[in-house]
Enzyme design. Sequence first.
Site, PDB file in Angstrom:
ATOM      1  N   CYS A   2      13.681 -42.785 -83.123  1.00  0.00           N
ATOM      2  CA  CYS A   2      13.805 -41.923 -82.415  1.00  0.00           C
ATOM      3  C   CYS A   2      12.650 -41.356 -84.180  1.00  0.00           C
ATOM      4  O   CYS A   2      12.750 -41.587 -85.154  1.00  0.00           O
ATOM      5  CB  CYS A   2      15.166 -41.442 -82.744  1.00  0.00           C
ATOM      6  N   TRP A  75      14.875 -41.430 -78.619  1.00  0.00           N
ATOM      7  CA  TRP A  75      14.244 -43.242 -77.584  1.00  0.00           C
ATOM      8  C   TRP A  75      15.920 -43.171 -77.338  1.00  0.00           C
ATOM      9  O   TRP A  75      16.443 -43.757 -78.084  1.00  0.00           O
ATOM     10  CB  TRP A  75      13.468 -43.562 -78.246  1.00  0.00           C
ATOM     11  N   GLU A 486       2.395 -52.238 -69.083  1.00  0.00           N
ATOM     12  CA  GLU A 486       3.530 -50.685 -70.014  1.00  0.00           C
ATOM     13  C   GLU A 486       2.545 -49.175 -69.293  1.00  0.00           C
ATOM     14  O   GLU A 486       3.454 -48.379 -69.641  1.00  0.00           O
ATOM     15  CB  GLU A 486       2.524 -51.134 -71.811  1.00  0.00           C
TER      16      GLU A 486
HETATM   17  O1  M6R Z   1       4.537 -51.754 -84.949  1.00  0.00           O
HETATM   18  P1  M6R Z   1       4.187 -52.840 -84.699  1.00  0.00           P
HETATM   19  O2  M6R Z   1       2.776 -53.900 -84.381  1.00  0.00           O
HETATM   20  O3  M6R Z   1       5.739 -53.887 -85.049  1.00  0.00           O
HETATM   21  O4  M6R Z   1       5.042 -53.045 -82.696  1.00  0.00           O
HETATM   22  C1  M6R Z   1       5.161 -53.850 -82.459  1.00  0.00           C
HETATM   23  C2  M6R Z   1       4.939 -53.795 -80.707  1.00  0.00           C
HETATM   24  O5  M6R Z   1       6.254 -53.327 -80.855  1.00  0.00           O
HETATM   25  C3  M6R Z   1       4.288 -53.969 -80.494  1.00  0.00           C
HETATM   26  O6  M6R Z   1       2.384 -53.884 -80.278  1.00  0.00           O
HETATM   27  C4  M6R Z   1       4.414 -53.088 -78.705  1.00  0.00           C
HETATM   28  O7  M6R Z   1       3.966 -54.221 -78.092  1.00  0.00           O
HETATM   29  C5  M6R Z   1       3.147 -51.945 -78.542  1.00  0.00           C
HETATM   30  N1  M6R Z   1       3.864 -51.168 -77.727  1.00  0.00           N
HETATM   31  C6  M6R Z   1       1.576 -52.891 -77.106  1.00  0.00           C
HETATM   32  O8  M6R Z   1       0.566 -51.530 -76.794  1.00  0.00           O
END
Ligand code: M6R
Length: 607
Positions: A2, A75, A486
């Site tokens: 959030c 969220w 997604e």
């Molecule tokens: O901030 P981060 O790179 O650690 O986030 C990892 C994943 O949550 C992020 O890449 C997620 O899979 C994306 N929404 C994909 O587009």
Amino acid sequence: MCGIVGIVSEKRDVAESLLEGLKRLEYRGYDSAGIATLIDGKLAMRRATGKLKALSDKLESDPLRGHVGIGHTRWATHGRPSEDNAHPHSSEKVALVHNGIIENYRDLRHALEAKGHVFRSETDTESIAHLITDFLNMGMTPQEATAAALPCLDGAFALAVLFQDHNNLLIGARRGSPLAIGYGEGEMYLGSDALALAPMTNRITYLEEGDWVEITAESAIIHDKHGDIAIRAIHETGLSALEIGKGTYRHYMLKEIFEQPVVIGDALETMTFGDYQIALPDLPFDWKNIRRLSIVACGTAYYAGMTARYWFEQLAGLPTDFDVASEYRYRGALVDPSDVMIVISQSGETADSLAALRYAKERGQKIVSVVNVQHSTIARESDAIVPSLCGPEISVASTKAFTSQLIVLLCMALQAGEKRGFLSTDKATEIVDALRGLPSKMNDVLRDDNRLQEVAQNIATTKAIFYLGRGLMYPLALEGALKLKEISYIHAEGYPAGELKHGPLALVDEHMPVVVLAPYDSLFEKTSSNVQEIVARGGRIHLFTDKVGHANIGAGITWSLVLPAIHEAIAPILYAAPLQLLAYYTALAKGTDVDHPRNLAKSVTVE
Ligand code: M6R
């Protein structure tokens, strides 16, 4: 996940600025939102389900005065999205906003209900409001009540708390979820990140684990986890109010996709020099002495890590493990202190990646993080950072963060290869040369997107789709499928092309689009055979290849996109761009909310 924001000001109403801060945090969650202020010492609140627009409409028809206030964009974790479950949560004496999960909330709730506290939501958060109130009821000051309540909480939190009758006080606390203090003129702020506070200040202090802070319009007093006064550095962020606009683009995602040639060009300028040399920040180890590398990350960053494994093994001769961060510690990973871990994260706040980092660090491993957000928790807890520096990425679907992570990781692998004496100068020169030509090739691909727009109309009608690749194209197949599912909500599966015949081929029929990533590389002939196996079963091949690949693939292809020829080692970086556009245009054709896909949030700070 959030977003939280708080302002205490000497002389102005703060609701409008709280709302602006929440707009900048909406990427963290968007199923409900709320704001609370103190009006003449009394708590007042507006909350609404759905995106911020609903709250903004409510505030327009029913404005909130008050010089001190807190805001939240949610969220949902505990309790469905509803107005009752929206933050702020309050008692008769406090209102608070929370990012994180309180694991012992049931026990707290039972104990507090037994003492007469009346709960109005299904959330874990409300128990904190009643807990602090309970201590206030014992005659404690807000500071004493907060200090007494925090040790009773198990789990992760960033909190901002407002106290009835205390017009010049906000209390913030952090354990496991990020929280920053902003310094203004005659006012002070709290925010989940520096971006939220950028229109008001660029002077930021990041709270450390276990810190809590009392802020007034004039000052901030920080206490560490033992309750002692702590001095924390103030950073100048360099973020400006302008940096998060969509410009002329319809969505942040499209803007961020189109920023990639410039982002990549800038990164290469910083990280390469001479014919093939790589310039990276100092690393706390010698590549020559490492026996094994381990990479952890989540989602798109994980696929960047998976790609990097090929590079570290092929270009540096360095055995490399990679793990999805949420599984790393639960598989009981055996950590050798003489090895090195690379954590990849755009936000630098992903809870699972952070937990994996801590697991390895506690066991003596050196940690290098590839992060975009420079003062994030992962960055601060690492032994060294190699920044991916792609600028703020707002769209939930990660695009430019992915390609900039790939650039950084490839440069690290090249450096490792050179230092380990594994990579010849000729090969290094060849790859760096190819990298320097990448921004212009990617620009060409992005500018010529009509065929992707057309084919997206067909893909949008499908229920399921495969993405296939071999070698370096396999992680990209996974990333392409993630991007599509997604934002378009179409079931998409990425597979190594050679694995299809071991089961998934049963799903292929004349209705099934199959995206095949097949540049004319050393694995082309193998992939081409797999393509023919699919064609023979009526599958509809959508081929991403180059001119030579197109000429050699054989008959029966439904649709193809011919991309510029590119060095095999860097092909996944170029091929990422049309896959991102395919997902984007498919989502557009389906009419989904591209930048705010359902059920998701950009920064996942809960396990
Ligand atoms: O901030 P981060 O790179 O650690 O986030 C990892 C994943 O949550 C992020 O890449 C997620 O899979 C994306 N929404 C994909 O587009």
